[in-house]
Design an enzyme around this catalytic site. Structure first.
Site, short mmCIF file in Angstrom:
data_model
loop_
_atom_site.label_atom_id
_atom_site.label_comp_id
_atom_site.label_asym_id
_atom_site.label_seq_id
_atom_site.Cartn_x
_atom_site.Cartn_y
_atom_site.Cartn_z
CE1 TYR A 1 22.92 -128.20 -78.75
CE2 TYR A 1 23.27 -128.86 -76.48
CZ TYR A 1 23.63 -128.90 -77.81
OH TYR A 1 24.72 -129.65 -78.20
CB ILE B 1 28.74 -133.34 -103.56
CG1 ILE B 1 28.32 -134.81 -103.46
CG2 ILE B 1 29.97 -133.06 -102.69
CD1 ILE B 1 29.38 -135.80 -103.93
CB ILE B 2 27.78 -128.06 -101.00
CG1 ILE B 2 26.26 -128.16 -100.87
CG2 ILE B 2 28.24 -126.60 -101.00
CD1 ILE B 2 25.72 -127.74 -99.51
N GLY C 1 23.57 -133.76 -98.32
CA GLY C 1 24.20 -134.59 -99.35
C GLY C 1 23.22 -135.38 -100.19
#
Ligand SMILES: Cc1cc2nc3c(=O)[nH]c(=O)nc-3n(C[C@H](O)[C@H](O)[C@H](O)COP(=O)(O)OP(=O)(O)OC[C@H]3O[C@@H](n4cnc5c(N)ncnc54)[C@H](O)[C@@H]3O)c2cc1C
Length: 500
Positions: A399, A225-226, A221
């Site tokens: 992870y 803004i997509i 952002g």
């Protein structure tokens, strides 16, 4: 505007722009009630959860929440914000785990969920164009009904938006086969901080200088803004072959996965667990002293091809001492793959977090051991478990899950921040990347300078050009913050450097 403004609202800002904003959005699409402002004051950043469950804010309340219903309305909101000097944060579904949507200076939240239409499925070009605010689960269901998948299936599928996937440069559980979101995005549209629309037409490949598309994918952002994305689609796999494996050592498991990838096989799901996580998931399948390490692989696609890839992979696995086990852990994982586990711990006062990093195959064994040992030295009572998924010929995502037992919040926050510092610094010192797919938000700010070097100056230069008043998501992505804004990194007492 049916509700009074909540506490925390900056009174001097309210008269200048809230009324015209309410006017351009229409009835019910500007939220200002205290309940709404509290709901938008956090995302799934664990640091925020630790505060909210004690009734504190991690940052500030937003001033209001705007819910534009179309691109032109969104452009009008952006132009008004620019004219009035109002900082804003685009909001997808708030499932980000790094604090990207946490307001730090009473920003205006711009909720994109009304931009929720599929625009076109192009079966010839194998692509789909979708508005950015569409819920991920609804989008995938829409495609499945027509015989397709977009291949991006994050654990947070049902609690995230398509735009949020691209904004955070995310990875789905089938990324090893279908790619990360940056491999799936073919084209996009975005509203820039000056209100203009940027369009990157979807084409297979181009050679017209550096990728403008990739300035938006992963920019969280900060640059725009997509509003729309064109993504690759694949036919739904006709066959799926899941296998559960036991390995005599972690190194044997890592070597098997590396060879599978370097021999150009294409598993859709790859999950290798350390001894800690293997013991929790694989006991009934046969994990124990002789085979302490559990792995899950899935091959999918055309039935004969998927079966062949599975068989070739199993030859490699056998060469590393791996053994095929009962498939209970695969079925269990498939059944629960979109569930969130953190609430069950966080509601019991534990302090739980996950950190994902990327390492090369030559770095991963050390990266794992040094982080594990560093965290044990920090706090012997801390749970530490790891799995490797999202696997490439060059390396993999590591992870890690950390969990502190219930304790005084100040002490837990200190240990939590130190644990992050250990994990990120070990990763940097070995030459890995500090994030594989969760992104930066605000919580990773302290380590970005070391990750990007001069590259961070390039991003700041671009930001200054696109957004000279620093109104889009200020203070995130390690870019300059606003004077007087809450500094979460400083609040947590990190030793890292802050770019601002
Ligand atoms: C339980 C759980 C599991 C998760 N599993 C995964 C996983 O498997 N893979 C993965 O990649 N991530 C995962 N995540 C993280 C998160 O779901 C993703 O980052 C997701 O892509 C965020 O989407 P969102 O719509 O919720 O974005 P938000 O949280 O609303 O926003 C995230 C950031 O992107 C910006 N943003 C949002 N929409 C736009 C837009 N249209 N244009 C520009 N900027 C925008 C926001 O301002 C913010 O900075 C998980 C999170 C949770 C809580």
């Amino acid at each position: 505007m049916s509700q009074p403004l909540a506490q925390g609202l900056r009174a001097q800002r309210a008269p200048a722009w809230l009324e015209p904003l309410a006017g351009l959005l229409g009835e019910g699409h500007l939220l200002t009630s205290a309940a709404d402002l509290w709901a938008y004051a956090r995302d799934r950043l664990p640091y925020a959860t630790f505060h909210v469950r004690d009734g504190d804010l991690p940052g500030t309340l937003p001033t209001a929440v705007a819910c534009p219903g179309g691109i032109e309305e969104l452009q009008a909101v952006v132009r008004l914000a620019r004219a009035q000097g109002v900082p804003l944060i685009p909001f997808g579904a708030g499932s980000g785990v790094l604090g990207g949507t946490v307001p730090l200076d009473h920003e205006l939240m711009v909720d994109l969920k009304r931009l929720n239409r599929v625009i076109e499925l192009n079966e010839t070009d194998a692509s789909v164009t979708v508005q950015a605010g569409m819920n991920g689960g609804q989008f995938e269901a829409w495609l499945n009904d027509r015989g397709y998948t977009c291949g991006h299936l994050p654990q947070s599928l049902y609690m995230s938006t398509v735009g949020g996937w691209a904004a955070c440069r995310g990875a789905g559980q089938n990324s090893t086969r279908f790619g990360k979101i940056e491999d799936i995005v073919l084209g996009l549209a975005a509203v820039l901080p000056d209100g203009r629309e940027l369009r990157v037409r979807p084409v297979a490949r181009r050679a017209v200088g550096p990728s403008v598309k990739d300035l938006l994918v992963g920019s969280e952002g900060s640059f725009g803004i997509i509003t729309e994305l064109t993504l690759r689609v694949w036919r739904l796999p006709e066959a799926r072959h899941g296998v559960v494996l036991g390995f005599p050592s972690l190194q044997a498991g890592l070597d098997a996965l590396r060879t599978v990838m370097q021999r150009e096989l294409r598993p859709a799901v790859v999950r290798l667990y350390d001894a800690e996580e293997s013991a929790q998931r694989g006991k009934e399948a046969g994990i124990g002293a002789a085979l302490p390490i559990l792995a899950i692989l899935e091959f999918c696609g055309l039935p004969r091809l998927a079966a062949l890839e599975r068989d070739l992979a199993l030859e490699i696995v056998a060469g590393e001492g791996g053994v095929v086990l009962a498939d209970g852990p695969y079925r269990h994982w498939m059944q629960h793959r979109y569930e969130s586990y953190s609430p069950q711990w966080q509601s019991r006062d534990h302090f739980m977090d996950t950190i994902e990093v990327t390492g090369g195959w030559s770095q991963l064994p050390q990266m794992y051991e040094r982080i594990r040992d560093g965290l044990r030295a920090l706090s012997p009572g801390m749970y530490f478990g790891t799995h490797w998924s999202h696997v490439y010929p060059e390396g993999a995502c590591q992870y890690m899950t950390l969990r502190l037992p219930p304790m005084a919040r100040d002490e837990a926050l200190r240990l939590h921040r130190q644990a992050w510092d250990v994990a990120q610094r070990v990763c940097l010192s070995l030459g890995g990347s500090i994030s594989h797919h969760h992104g930066v938000g605000v919580f990773r700010n302290p380590w970005l300078k070391e990750e990007l070097g001069v590259g961070l100056e390039l991003l700041q230069g671009l930001k200054d050009h696109l957004d000279p008043a620093n109104l889009f998501v200020p203070g995130k992505l390690a870019l300059r913050g606003r004077a007087g804004a809450v500094d979460i990194a400083a609040a947590g007492g990190t030793t890292g450097e802050h770019a601002s």
